[in-house]
Design a protein around this motif. Structure first.
Motif, short mmCIF file in Angstrom:
data_model
loop_
_atom_site.label_atom_id
_atom_site.label_comp_id
_atom_site.label_asym_id
_atom_site.label_seq_id
_atom_site.Cartn_x
_atom_site.Cartn_y
_atom_site.Cartn_z
N ALA A 139 0.84 -1.20 0.00
CA ALA A 139 0.00 0.00 0.00
C ALA A 139 0.88 1.25 0.00
O ALA A 139 0.58 2.22 -0.72
N GLU A 140 1.94 1.24 0.79
CA GLU A 140 2.86 2.39 0.80
C GLU A 140 3.48 2.59 -0.58
O GLU A 140 3.66 3.72 -1.04
N GLN A 141 3.81 1.48 -1.27
CA GLN A 141 4.39 1.58 -2.60
C GLN A 141 3.40 2.21 -3.58
O GLN A 141 3.76 3.05 -4.38
N GLN A 142 2.15 1.81 -3.50
CA GLN A 142 1.14 2.39 -4.39
C GLN A 142 0.95 3.88 -4.11
O GLN A 142 0.82 4.68 -5.04
N LYS A 143 0.96 4.25 -2.84
CA LYS A 143 0.81 5.67 -2.49
C LYS A 143 2.01 6.47 -3.00
O LYS A 143 1.85 7.58 -3.52
N GLU A 144 3.21 5.91 -2.87
CA GLU A 144 4.41 6.61 -3.35
C GLU A 144 4.37 6.76 -4.86
O GLU A 144 4.76 7.80 -5.40
N THR A 145 3.89 5.75 -5.56
CA THR A 145 3.77 5.84 -7.02
C THR A 145 2.81 6.96 -7.40
O THR A 145 3.11 7.78 -8.27
N LEU A 146 1.69 7.03 -6.72
CA LEU A 146 0.71 8.08 -7.01
C LEU A 146 1.28 9.46 -6.70
O LEU A 146 1.12 10.40 -7.48
N ARG A 147 1.98 9.60 -5.55
CA ARG A 147 2.60 10.90 -5.22
C ARG A 147 3.61 11.31 -6.28
O ARG A 147 3.65 12.48 -6.70
N THR A 148 4.41 10.37 -6.74
CA THR A 148 5.42 10.68 -7.76
C THR A 148 4.75 11.11 -9.05
O THR A 148 5.19 12.08 -9.69
N LEU A 149 3.69 10.43 -9.44
CA LEU A 149 2.99 10.80 -10.67
C LEU A 149 2.38 12.19 -10.56
O LEU A 149 2.37 12.96 -11.52
N LEU A 150 1.87 12.53 -9.38
CA LEU A 150 1.30 13.86 -9.20
C LEU A 150 2.38 14.94 -9.20
O LEU A 150 2.12 16.08 -9.58
N GLU A 151 3.60 14.58 -8.79
CA GLU A 151 4.70 15.55 -8.82
C GLU A 151 5.13 15.87 -10.25
O GLU A 151 5.83 16.85 -10.48
N LEU A 152 4.74 15.05 -11.21
CA LEU A 152 5.07 15.30 -12.61
C LEU A 152 4.27 16.48 -13.18
O LEU A 152 4.74 17.15 -14.09
N GLN A 153 3.08 16.71 -12.66
CA GLN A 153 2.15 17.66 -13.27
C GLN A 153 2.73 19.04 -13.57
O GLN A 153 2.50 19.55 -14.67
N PRO A 154 3.47 19.68 -12.66
CA PRO A 154 3.95 21.04 -12.99
C PRO A 154 4.85 21.11 -14.22
O PRO A 154 4.91 22.14 -14.88
N SER A 155 5.51 20.02 -14.55
CA SER A 155 6.43 20.03 -15.69
C SER A 155 5.79 19.57 -16.99
O SER A 155 6.47 19.48 -18.01
N LEU A 156 4.49 19.29 -16.97
CA LEU A 156 3.82 18.78 -18.16
C LEU A 156 3.10 19.88 -18.92
O LEU A 156 2.67 20.87 -18.35
N ARG A 157 2.95 19.65 -20.22
CA ARG A 157 2.15 20.54 -21.05
C ARG A 157 0.67 20.25 -20.74
O ARG A 157 0.34 19.19 -20.19
N PRO A 158 -0.23 21.17 -21.08
CA PRO A 158 -1.66 20.94 -20.79
C PRO A 158 -2.20 19.63 -21.37
O PRO A 158 -2.96 18.93 -20.70
#
Length: 180
Positions: free
Chosen positions: A128-147
């Motif tokens: 469960a911690e691994q899944q949460k960390e994966t989700l947090r990492t994916l959300l950290e990508l957002q500022p560097s992405l195009r719309p």
């Protein structure tokens, strides 16, 4: 009809039947019908990412591939990817250690079920911690992405983290089958 003509017709009939039987045997036993088996895997040697025998992508790498990041975006996110990969590796090693402990406990006689329950709970917590960390990492990508990439990321998160429920099953009797 004379006997010579009759013999010739019988010989031609035998020859035609032989060709039909040989074609049937070849088609049904030797060469499988078209579309019966899946196509061969794509060419590429073992050791290439995504190929049998090659390294497997982690969930973040799979999403990044689907988003189609350019070289500059990948470079900006390199530290994030490296940190995630290291944390994931450590957590997977810890899961493996706990699973080995579980195997040892299962091999003991008599088995201590309370100890096994605790180890299973520990593996579940680590996953469960691994899944949460994966989700947090994916959300950290957002500022560097195009719309357009942000929209694609949202779609991927919905599809992979919370897929839609399966369609409802028909009642036990079910509706009558349509005529064919």
């Amino acid at each position: 009809m004379n006997s010579r003509l009759l013999q010739t017709l019988l010989a031609l009939s035998l020859l035609l039947n032989t060709f039909v039987l040989v074609g049937f045997v070849y088609r049904s036993w030797i060469e499988p019908p078209f579309g019966m088996y899946p196509p061969p895997p794509p060419r590429g040697g073992p050791g290439q990412p995504g190929q049998p025998g090659g390294p497997r992508f982690n969930p973040v790498e799979m999403v990044v591939r689907d988003l189609g990041l350019d070289g500059e975006q990948r470079q900006r996110m390199k530290d994030l990817f490296d940190r995630y990969a290291n944390e994931r590796r450590e957590r997977l090693q810890e899961i493996q250690r706990v699973r080995e402990q579980t195997g040892v406990e299962l091999g003991r006689t008599p088995m201590d079920m309370s100890r096994v329950d605790g180890l299973i709970d520990q593996v579940s917590r680590l996953r469960a911690e691994q899944q949460k960390e994966t989700l947090r990492t994916l959300l950290e990508l957002q500022p560097s992405l195009r719309p357009d990439q942000r929209e694609r990321l949202q779609d991927l998160l919905v599809d992979r983290v919370a897929p839609p429920p399966p369609p409802p099953r028909p009642p036990a009797g079910g509706p009558p089958r349509p005529p064919q």
